[in-house]
Enzyme design. Sequence first.
Site, PDB file in Angstrom:
ATOM      1  N   GLU A  44       0.841  -1.122   0.005  1.00 52.09           N
ATOM      2  CA  GLU A  44       0.060  -0.074   0.009  1.00 52.09           C
ATOM      3  C   GLU A  44       0.917   1.276   0.035  1.00 52.09           C
ATOM      4  OE1 GLU A  44      -4.147   1.435   2.150  1.00 52.09           O
ATOM      5  OE2 GLU A  44      -3.227  -0.658   2.662  1.00 52.09           O
ATOM      6  N   GLU A  59      -1.914   0.441  13.536  1.00 50.66           N
ATOM      7  CA  GLU A  59      -3.133   0.919  12.927  1.00 50.66           C
ATOM      8  C   GLU A  59      -4.345   0.608  13.710  1.00 50.66           C
ATOM      9  OE1 GLU A  59      -4.838  -0.017   8.601  1.00 50.66           O
ATOM     10  OE2 GLU A  59      -3.111  -1.193   9.141  1.00 50.66           O
TER      11      GLU A  59
END
Length: 885
Positions: free
Chosen positions: A466, A747
């Site tokens: 990503e 996260e």
Amino acid sequence: MPAVIRLTLNQESALSGVQQLPVLGWEIESRNRNVRQTAYRLQISQDQDFDNILLRGEWQESECSNNIPLTELMLTSSQHYFIRVQVRDNYGETSGWSSPAQMITGVLYPHEWLADFITAETSADKDNSHATLLRKSFVLNRAQDIQSAFIHVSALGLYELYLNGHKAGEDALTPGWTSYHNHLLYQTYDVTGHLEKGENVIGAILGAGWYKGDMGFSRHRNYYGERSALISQLVINYNDGSQEIVISDESWKGQDSAILFSEIYDGEIYDARREIPGWCTKDVSGEGWRPVSLVTHEKSTLVAQGSNTVRKMAEIKPVALITTPQGDTVIDFGQNLSGWVEFRVSGKAGDEVVLRHFEVLDADGNVYLDNLRTARQRTAYVLKGEGEEIWHPHFTWQGFRFVKVEEYPGQWDLNNFTAIVLHSAMEQTGHFACSNPQLNQLHHNILWGLKGNFVDVPTDCPQRDERLGWTGDAQIFCRTASYLMQTRNFFAKWLTDLRYDQTPEGGVPHVIPDILTGYCGKDRLLSEGGTHSASAWADAAVINPWTMYLMYGDTCVLENQYASMKGWIDFMTAHAENHIWHYKLQFGDWVALDAKEGSYFGATPNDLTCTAYYAYSTQLFAKAAKVLNRTEDYDHYHALYQAIVRRFQEAFFTPSGQLAARTQTAHILALYFNLVPDEFRQRTTDTLVELLNEHDGHLVTGFVGTPYFCHALSQNGRTKEAWNLLLKEDFPSWLYQVKAGATTVWEHWDGIKPDGSMWSADMNSFNHYAYGAVGEWLYRVAAGIEADEAQPGFKHFIIKPLTGGGLSWLDTRYQSIYGAIGVRWEVSGQTVFLNVTVPANTSATVVLTDGQSVQEADGIDFARCAEGYTAEVGSGEYRIEYRLV
């Protein structure tokens, strides 16, 4: 006597590559208190000794010592300039001349680019991830007469440039990632000392990088083009004023390199047996190298970078060598980071070193790779077998703490391995310490989350497939980042790409640079919901420029982004119904713990979240219009803001003052964005505390609510609850991660669950700075170093520390553009000892929250106020003693 101890250009000590005149600023040092500058003068020269002065400025009667535009100088391309300043103060004293700041001009006008983009690849290489070599031999007959020489270089892809065997500069991953078709950065290097009489050779290595490489979680490639290419322009200035220019053109030659494969996500494969010794020196003729071809790219997109390139910022040695239960050999570097591993090795030709990079061990102590998804994070080096060999990758980087050693010849020695930390070169401006070691570790984790993700763009994470510039993450962390590091130029560069990638209607893509639009057909969420204009994400278009103005006092970013800011407000207005804003896919309170089982979307209604941000961004844009004297826009958008607030209150509050959405985030946004009717503020605050207590003092917020939670409490008289929330140690909390051994911010609150199992592997980064936005509260509230909108950039600021949390002391320093602001407080019983440092040529309002009486004022004239005591102070160091209520 005052002294100018630090002179900056665009807040940098030097700029290597300038196309527009920078703003000038300086820091003044004085032993006196209440020092104000009364006048300044500056000089500009093309030599460091100022023997040949180009501009001899007259004394300017002004208190301004930052963001001063240089308007009287006509620049010439490819030249060195030196600037120095002298000041007078209100004591009638005059400083000596400052040490000079220096800059090198780039290629000032597109028509001055004589070079072309060249490549050694063909269209057949579009799916090839190897790297190529380029070289050019040229002869200098007047090397002894060279005054200066600069090379301007960029690439479609990634490059390393060499001159006579010497690497130009210390940068990595150049020219970085931008919206290439609109905005391509080039770097400028001083190569004066590397030129020789007779034959010289320029060489370059080119890799795929972001330009044509395999990118994004959809794993497409060739987003911007199919062939990597270089543009290079060497300008040699002679003592007699003449110039010689060596450009990239079809006279260059190309060859394959020893880099067989290099991709940002997947790593690099290097076969040292294929090296060409001396390939970028005159010792190699270049015979047998193939011709290059030209690549068409609009040269008007080329922009000088000047600063903030990615560089090697630190080295970290291993802390342990582990043999896992599964028998793997693992090196632990003790810190989650972004960068690469450099190693030393000896062996036979054909032996290999193979490394896999990863973040965490699983509950059993084994290698955990699942959260990398399809990213391989693998480097492989094939030895040439000629004594000790030293190597690190070129055109990739990894996010890791641990390295699995799959192959390594010879004897083991941990000293042969070093982790090289890479991130954009920014000055660290924030320093924090306190009596709570876990809170110190949290600050460390927040700082390293920034370091790991500010690799040319503000990425969401540095390890999986990503690593995109998600706007929401960058928006909520922007203020924290700007306390920790000098981010002015980093964000200015990224916001330029946001401006370019905005839709014609003003919508803002979810990621910048935008590589989602047109490539998300297989992603159900994005293919159906669209790839732009999510509330709190797209609001980066407004919030980030305003934050830059607030922190650095520079109107340039507001000017540059003004049309973009306005475009986003108008987009929301166009898609709002009676001032309630909603549009297609909304992430809402992303990954909040109050989400339904299996969902990423928090429980707070999108209409509320969207409309709250619509009001907030509109308010900030109206303020920006006022700063820039756009009176009509200010009147229009301020009225729009007021109308949105009224509509928000009508739609989301009951007549009795109850907020319809009973979630923590709904109450946080209403309070922090000042959307609550005055008469309902107490009830809204009380309900937020009720919601907190329902979870035993824990948060259940996601990306939208978390950054403002402590603020919403402390701003509304709930100091104890704010500190308690921050210092919770069990799940979910910031310190839960610390106690679990985290060295960066996760996260997910439960990235690693209390039982040691992992959150879902599909999206579980352990270096994801978003929740690190609480760092802003540490600086703005706990230390109390707060900017003043009326005099931004900390020309005037507020010092309003908030003791609590059982801390016996807290010590914080913020390096503002005027100098270091220091706050240290110590608590002994009900007595607070406060040390404050205010830089010269600034002033501050000091507020002693909950002060009952002042025992020692150190010359400050305190007055009673609703919050305790307050006073105005000028520059200097102060020690204050007061008792708490």
